[in-house]
Design a protein around this motif. Structure first.
Motif, mmCIF file in Angstrom:
data_model
loop_
_atom_site.group_PDB
_atom_site.id
_atom_site.type_symbol
_atom_site.label_atom_id
_atom_site.label_comp_id
_atom_site.label_asym_id
_atom_site.label_seq_id
_atom_site.Cartn_x
_atom_site.Cartn_y
_atom_site.Cartn_z
ATOM 1 N N THR A 179 59.616 163.587 43.881
ATOM 2 C CA THR A 179 58.977 164.816 44.353
ATOM 3 C C THR A 179 59.089 164.864 45.870
ATOM 4 O OG1 THR A 179 56.825 163.754 44.484
ATOM 5 C CG2 THR A 179 57.337 164.895 42.442
ATOM 6 N N GLU A 201 54.716 167.896 41.824
ATOM 7 C CA GLU A 201 54.531 166.898 40.772
ATOM 8 C C GLU A 201 55.564 167.143 39.682
ATOM 9 O OE1 GLU A 201 50.821 165.414 37.877
ATOM 10 O OE2 GLU A 201 50.547 167.122 39.220
ATOM 11 N N LYS A 252 56.244 165.886 35.574
ATOM 12 C CA LYS A 252 55.595 165.179 34.484
ATOM 13 C C LYS A 252 56.224 165.573 33.154
ATOM 14 C CE LYS A 252 51.094 164.362 32.388
ATOM 15 N NZ LYS A 252 49.670 164.680 32.393
#
Length: 156
Positions: A116, A123, A125
């Protein structure tokens, strides 16, 4: 063709905040556990699929590969076209308006590590397929729903 490293800035200098067409490409990326990668965006703080604007001279596939790498650190292989999503208007925080044309691909990570930058990407994920947060635009929701239902080659 003239190489313009930031086409959007160049066109916005000429038309201001007026409604324009912009072309984007991105991808739905799954890991070995069949979880889906999402990016929390720096401009809105919202979740979406990695991707971004096409530059002059690029194909949609080249754009998806470049943008995914820039936003995630992953080098991906484009597996197939999910669809082309064209009837969506986006209003940006600074007042710009665009009818966005988005090419969504199913992609597989080949190499790289998630990174990042704290600016464009806050973020990254992987989420289970049935536990995604709210996506930041309808275009991403529609592409995800088409992909989940096995619809490919969609044009909306």
């Amino acid at each position: 063709m003239t190489n313009r490293p930031n086409y959007i800035a160049w066109i916005r200098e000429r038309v201001g905040h007026e409604l324009i067409f912009l072309n984007f490409a991105g991808g739905i990326i799954c890991n070995e556990d069949e979880e889906v990668l999402l990016q929390r965006r720096g401009d809105s703080g919202a979740w979406g699929f990695p991707g971004g604007a096409m530059e002059l001279g690029e194909s949609a596939e080249e754009t998806a590969i470049r943008e995914i790498y820039e936003e995630t650190g992953l080098i991906v292989k484009v597996e197939r076209l999910i669809g082309v999503y064209t009837k969506y208007v986006h209003h940006y925080p600074g007042g710009d308006q665009a009818q966005s044309i988005m090419f969504f691909f199913q992609c597989t990570p080949v190499s790289g590590e998630l990174v990042t930058d704290g600016d464009e990407t806050l973020e990254l994920k992987f989420f289970p397929k049935n536990e995604l947060p709210q996506l930041f635009v309808k275009q991403h929701e529609d592409a995800y729903n088409d992909w989940r239902s096995g619809e490919f080659g969609v044009c909306r």
